[in-house]
Design an enzyme around this catalytic site. Structure first.
Site, PDB file in Angstrom:
ATOM      1  N   ASP A 195       0.803  -1.234   0.000  1.00  0.00           N
ATOM      2  CA  ASP A 195       0.000   0.000   0.000  1.00  0.00           C
ATOM      3  C   ASP A 195       0.832   1.279   0.000  1.00  0.00           C
ATOM      4  O   ASP A 195       0.331   2.353   0.327  1.00  0.00           O
ATOM      5  CB  ASP A 195      -0.985  -0.004   1.180  1.00  0.00           C
ATOM      6  CG  ASP A 195      -0.294  -0.193   2.528  1.00  0.00           C
ATOM      7  OD1 ASP A 195       0.918  -0.474   2.541  1.00  0.00           O
ATOM      8  OD2 ASP A 195      -0.970  -0.059   3.556  1.00  0.00           O
ATOM      9  N   GLU A 278       8.768  -3.186  13.708  1.00  0.00           N
ATOM     10  CA  GLU A 278      10.007  -2.604  13.166  1.00  0.00           C
ATOM     11  C   GLU A 278      11.075  -2.568  14.242  1.00  0.00           C
ATOM     12  O   GLU A 278      12.221  -2.990  14.034  1.00  0.00           O
ATOM     13  CB  GLU A 278       9.773  -1.174  12.653  1.00  0.00           C
ATOM     14  CG  GLU A 278       8.762  -1.045  11.527  1.00  0.00           C
ATOM     15  CD  GLU A 278       7.338  -0.834  12.020  1.00  0.00           C
ATOM     16  OE1 GLU A 278       7.059  -1.078  13.222  1.00  0.00           O
ATOM     17  OE2 GLU A 278       6.491  -0.422  11.200  1.00  0.00           O
TER      18      GLU A 278
END
Ligand SMILES: *[C@@H]1O[C@H](CO)[C@@H](O)[C@H](O)[C@H]1NC(C)=O
Ligand SMILES: *[C@@H]1O[C@H](CO)[C@@H](O)[C@H](O)[C@H]1NC(C)=O
Ligand SMILES: *[C@@H]1O[C@H](CO)[C@@H](O)[C@H](O)[C@H]1NC(C)=O
Ligand SMILES: *[C@@H]1O[C@H](CO)[C@@H](O)[C@H](O)[C@H]1NC(C)=O
Length: 337
Positions: A195, A278
């Site tokens: 995306d 992350e």
């Protein structure tokens, strides 16, 4: 020239004088437009010929310093060599988690067409599903890219979770990391969600990552950006709308990792911890300190990747098969979610 005339005559006289001037102006502008159009059309033709040439030469080309660097025109982008196995530049492993939803094919189409303009890419498309989506397989096949289409369903314990966000894409990305451990020796890996919007410049720069590189990501949180802070050319912290005690408060699209660096850290992986994927992954790459990060995108002054996010769409309404039997709509309906 218009002296000694009545007011009315003066106006008529002035108009007469202005007329030829206007005419000259029109002629000049028209000539300029024709001249510009001619050059533009020529540039288009050259660029078309050129892109064909690049396709033909793809396999033997190099990204930087190609000996046929060819600018068709100043305002048309330089054609990139199309190639899959180019021994002269490090390979890029692009890990893309995906799952079936109304936007899936649209998003993968956009990313696929970006990667088609990037040489020496191997695309790992990993579906959160029990079986591969045929439409995704068809899309991958048509791109001509080097790819692997893998499956990595979210473990049941997280799927059943009712409260709060789920760790989406984690089993996909870990699957990608395992694939790299088993199949890759050098090059660079990058988590490219479907995306986002990617500038080709991003791939040119991350390809030469020595350990871990970072760069700004646009359209993230209320700050509009997530980026390392660079002062006098040096790392000086992170700018991100959600720090949350993270050592590496960055977005998934904001860093790239050298394959060798990963292979030297056999335990590295991504935790099933929503919001901390992350940070958890980067911390698992220890030893790694923020000041060691390679700052790309011209000292983090450029935005080469945007967290675009398509508008979420409702699943399409059912089709009245009796009414539209034997029409194209039946075929189209099978493509839609
Ligand atoms: C494009 O290629 C064709 C055939 O290869 C050639 O005849 C033509 O002159 C080329 N056009 C330009 C603008 O270079
Ligand atoms: C230019 O590219 C061709 C084809 O890849 C190669 O054979 C040749 O050696 C290159 N020339 C230079 C000067 O790099
Ligand atoms: C980054 O900043 C440093 C210090 O100002 C400078 O020396 C260096 O050339 C810059 N690098 C790039 C790629 O702009
Ligand atoms: C659609 O048409 C085919 C024959 O053309 C027929 O066999 C089928 O039963 C029809 N389906 C519906 C839902 O009307």
């Amino acid at each position: 020239m218009c002296k000694l005339l009545t007011y009315q005559e003066k106006i008529v006289c002035k108009r007469r004088m202005r007329f030829p001037l206007t005419m000259y102006l029109i002629i000049f502008v028209s000539a300029s437009v024709v001249f510009y159009q001619y050059h533009l059309s020529k540039a288009w033709m050259i660029s078309h010929n050129n892109s064909q040439q690049f396709r033909d030469l793809g396999a033997s080309s190099v990204e930087k310093g190609a000996n046929y660097t060819y600018y068709a025109s100043k305002n048309i982008r330089q054609a990139e060599p199309f190639s899959i196995n180019n021994p002269h530049i490090p390979p890029l492993y692009i890990i893309t988690p995906t799952y079936r939803r109304p936007e899936q094919l649209a998003e993968l189409t956009r990313l696929a067409h970006t990667l088609m303009l990037t040489p020496n890419v191997h695309w790992l498309v990993i579906e959160d599903a029990q079986r591969k989506t045929d439409l995704v397989t068809d899309l991958l096949e048509r791109t001509g890219l080097s790819y692997d289409h893998l499956l990595a369903p979210m473990p049941e314990i997280y799927k059943k979770k009712k409260k709060g966000p789920k760790p989406r894409g984690v089993s996909n990305r870990n699957k990608g990391l395992n694939w790299i451990r088993q199949n890759a020796k050098n090059g660079v890996l990058y988590f490219a969600d479907d995306d986002n919007t990617y500038d080709l410049q991003l791939f040119k720069e991350i390809r030469y990552t020595k350990q871990v590189s970072m760069f700004p990501v646009g359209l993230i949180t209320k700050l509009g950006i997530s980026s390392p802070i660079v002062r006098n050319g040096k790392f000086d912290g992170f700018y991100d709308g959600w720090i949350a005690g993270r050592k590496f408060p960055v977005d998934m699209a904001g860093f790239a990792v050298s394959v060798k660096f990963l292979l030297d850290r056999p335990k590295a992986g991504m935790p099933f911890k929503p919001g901390f994927e992350e940070d958890g992954f980067l911390k698992s790459l220890e030893p790694l300190e923020p000041y060691e990060l390679e700052l790309l995108a011209e000292n983090c002054t450029k935005i080469w990747v945007w967290h675009t996010q398509a508008k979420r769409n409702e699943p399409s309404q059912p089709l009245d098969f009796a009414k539209y039997n034997n029409t194209n709509l039946v075929v189209l309906k099978h493509i839609l979610v």
